[in-house]
Write an enzyme that holds these catalytic residues in place. Structure first.
Site, PDB file in Angstrom:
ATOM      1  N   VAL A 146     -30.406  48.556   0.541  1.00 38.29           N
ATOM      2  CA  VAL A 146     -30.980  47.708   1.605  1.00 38.29           C
ATOM      3  C   VAL A 146     -32.144  46.850   1.096  1.00 38.29           C
ATOM      4  O   VAL A 146     -32.552  45.883   1.743  1.00 38.29           O
ATOM      5  CB  VAL A 146     -31.412  48.580   2.821  1.00 38.29           C
ATOM      6  CG1 VAL A 146     -32.638  49.417   2.498  1.00 38.29           C
ATOM      7  CG2 VAL A 146     -31.635  47.748   4.064  1.00 38.29           C
ATOM      8  N   THR A 203     -36.084  48.651  -3.665  1.00 41.31           N
ATOM      9  CA  THR A 203     -36.680  48.325  -4.964  1.00 41.31           C
ATOM     10  C   THR A 203     -37.337  46.954  -4.914  1.00 41.31           C
ATOM     11  O   THR A 203     -38.466  46.771  -5.396  1.00 41.31           O
ATOM     12  CB  THR A 203     -35.605  48.352  -6.070  1.00 41.31           C
ATOM     13  OG1 THR A 203     -35.062  49.669  -6.104  1.00 41.31           O
ATOM     14  CG2 THR A 203     -36.178  48.009  -7.420  1.00 41.31           C
ATOM     15  N   LYS A 262     -40.687  56.167  -8.956  1.00 45.91           N
ATOM     16  CA  LYS A 262     -39.322  56.524  -8.536  1.00 45.91           C
ATOM     17  C   LYS A 262     -39.067  57.954  -9.022  1.00 45.91           C
ATOM     18  O   LYS A 262     -38.777  58.172 -10.205  1.00 45.91           O
ATOM     19  CB  LYS A 262     -38.327  55.545  -9.182  1.00 45.91           C
ATOM     20  CG  LYS A 262     -36.867  55.796  -8.853  1.00 45.91           C
ATOM     21  CD  LYS A 262     -36.408  55.037  -7.632  1.00 45.91           C
ATOM     22  CE  LYS A 262     -34.928  55.297  -7.344  1.00 45.91           C
ATOM     23  NZ  LYS A 262     -34.464  54.645  -6.119  1.00 45.91           N
TER      24      LYS A 262
HETATM   25  N1  LIG Z   1     -34.509  39.602   0.007  1.00 47.45           N
HETATM   26  C1  LIG Z   1     -33.399  39.595  -0.746  1.00 47.45           C
HETATM   27  N2  LIG Z   1     -32.734  38.443  -0.997  1.00 47.45           N
HETATM   28  C2  LIG Z   1     -31.630  38.438  -1.753  1.00 47.45           C
HETATM   29  N3  LIG Z   1     -31.096  39.528  -2.344  1.00 47.45           N
HETATM   30  C3  LIG Z   1     -31.705  40.700  -2.138  1.00 47.45           C
HETATM   31  C4  LIG Z   1     -32.873  40.805  -1.327  1.00 47.45           C
HETATM   32  N4  LIG Z   1     -33.259  42.106  -1.315  1.00 47.45           N
HETATM   33  C5  LIG Z   1     -32.371  42.783  -2.065  1.00 47.45           C
HETATM   34  N5  LIG Z   1     -31.433  41.952  -2.562  1.00 47.45           N
HETATM   35  C6  LIG Z   1     -30.324  42.327  -3.447  1.00 47.45           C
HETATM   36  O1  LIG Z   1     -29.703  43.479  -2.888  1.00 47.45           O
HETATM   37  C7  LIG Z   1     -29.400  44.417  -3.898  1.00 47.45           C
HETATM   38  C8  LIG Z   1     -30.002  45.769  -3.551  1.00 47.45           C
HETATM   39  O2  LIG Z   1     -31.427  45.670  -3.533  1.00 47.45           O
HETATM   40  P1  LIG Z   1     -32.335  46.859  -4.040  1.00 47.45           P
HETATM   41  O3  LIG Z   1     -31.928  47.270  -5.412  1.00 47.45           O
HETATM   42  O4  LIG Z   1     -33.753  46.467  -3.838  1.00 47.45           O
HETATM   43  O5  LIG Z   1     -31.895  47.999  -3.006  1.00 47.45           O
HETATM   44  P2  LIG Z   1     -32.324  49.540  -2.977  1.00 47.45           P
HETATM   45  O6  LIG Z   1     -32.461  49.912  -1.539  1.00 47.45           O
HETATM   46  O7  LIG Z   1     -33.493  49.757  -3.849  1.00 47.45           O
HETATM   47  O8  LIG Z   1     -31.055  50.271  -3.604  1.00 47.45           O
HETATM   48  P3  LIG Z   1     -30.962  51.783  -4.218  1.00 47.45           P
HETATM   49  O9  LIG Z   1     -30.634  52.657  -3.039  1.00 47.45           O
HETATM   50  O10 LIG Z   1     -29.841  51.654  -5.187  1.00 47.45           O
HETATM   51  O11 LIG Z   1     -32.277  52.132  -4.850  1.00 47.45           O
HETATM   52  C9  LIG Z   1     -29.930  43.855  -5.227  1.00 47.45           C
HETATM   53  O12 LIG Z   1     -28.849  43.334  -5.942  1.00 47.45           O
HETATM   54  C10 LIG Z   1     -30.877  42.777  -4.815  1.00 47.45           C
HETATM   55  O13 LIG Z   1     -30.871  41.727  -5.718  1.00 47.45           O
HETATM   56 MG   LIG Z   2     -33.761  51.034  -5.488  1.00 49.58          MG
END
Ligand SMILES: Nc1ncnc2c1ncn2[C@@H]1O[C@H](COP(=O)(O)OP(=O)(O)OP(=O)(O)O)[C@@H](O)[C@H]1O
Ligand SMILES: [Mg+2]
Length: 243
Positions: free
Chosen positions: A15, A18, A39
């Protein structure tokens, strides 16, 4: 015990935890608050000749130019892209909560704020032993951390956001705010109403939005940072985590 730190959770994996953690780290550091991301457990580590690389930590380091090694910012990096309890079991790793506590407290002693990023959502097992399950909620409770919930404005968010907030409350945890990620520049009626509804149903305020970025690479995120200060209520977040 640190009362000046925050656990970043999400309504689901992917979502944007990160990206949000990296943005908050960069913005807080720029405003003079010494902030570090952490993390505890990364699954889906990237296998290289130099060992397993934790993708989330690489992202923090790239966005925020942090002078730390991966092992300082991540306690366990596991190769399978599974829930931590299974990724650990499959690779013969014993996840020790006490080790995570020690590492968190070390970081908390030398920083104003530690932003702890969970794995996946909130109802995620960290470890499974003969004596039972150790859940993400156990870790958050033991570290006395308030929560910031990363969510989105799209279809399905009302259900996911309300369920996550209620689940947190059922374990005695406090969600200080919602951070709506991937917010379109011109939200539709549905997206606007979803935001109104998640605030109304949970009683938790939206403390920020992160726009949908055309370039979500570390350099794209760095370029977007100046604009983000208008969208994220940093002062309010700080006040709520100091309380
Ligand atoms: N604001 C945004 N605009 C465009 N793309 C985004 C945005 N936020 C996140 N993404 C894309 O969505 C994907 C997932 O984001 P992120 O890795 O931050 O998620 P996460 O919740 O940390 O995932 P995980 O559960 O694997 O740790 C990534 O490929 C990132 O580039
Ligand atoms: Mg993450």
């Amino acid at each position: 015990m640190s009362t000046y730190s925050l656990f970043i959770t999400g309504t689901d994996t992917g979502v944007g935890k990160t990206l949000a953690t990296a943005c908050l780290t960069a913005l807080l550091n720029e405003s003079g608050v010494n902030t570090i991301p952490y993390k505890p457990v990364q699954s889906g580590g990237i296998a290289t000749a130099a060992g397993l690389l934790a993708e989330d930590v690489l992202f923090y380091q790239d966005v925020c130019s942090l002078p730390y090694t991966q092992s300082q910012l991540c306690s366990y990096c596991l190769e399978p892209a599974f829930s931590p309890h299974l990724a650990a079991r499959e690779t013969g790793v014993h996840i020790e909560p006490a080790h995570i506590h020690t590492q968190f407290h070390q970081l908390a002693r030398s920083h104003d704020v530690v932003l702890v990023e969970g794995a996946g959502g909130l109802a995620v097992p960290v470890a499974e032993t003969d004596s039972g399950l150790y859940m993400t909620t156990d870790l958050i409770r033991e570290l006395h951390l308030p929560l910031l919930l990363v969510t989105h404005a799209g279809l399905g968010t009302i259900n996911h956001t309300v369920l996550t907030v209620e689940y947190a409350r059922s374990y005695g945890l406090t969600v200080i705010g919602l951070l709506v990620n991937q917010m379109p520049a011109v939200p539709t009626i549905m997206q606007q109403d979803n935001i109104r509804m998640i605030e109304k149903l949970t009683g938790v305020p939206v403390l920020g939005t992160i726009p949908e970025l055309t370039d979500a690479s570390p350099s794209g995120v760095r370029q977007a940072l100046p604009d983000l200060t208008q969208h994220i209520q940093l002062e309010t977040i700080l006040q709520k985590i100091k309380a």
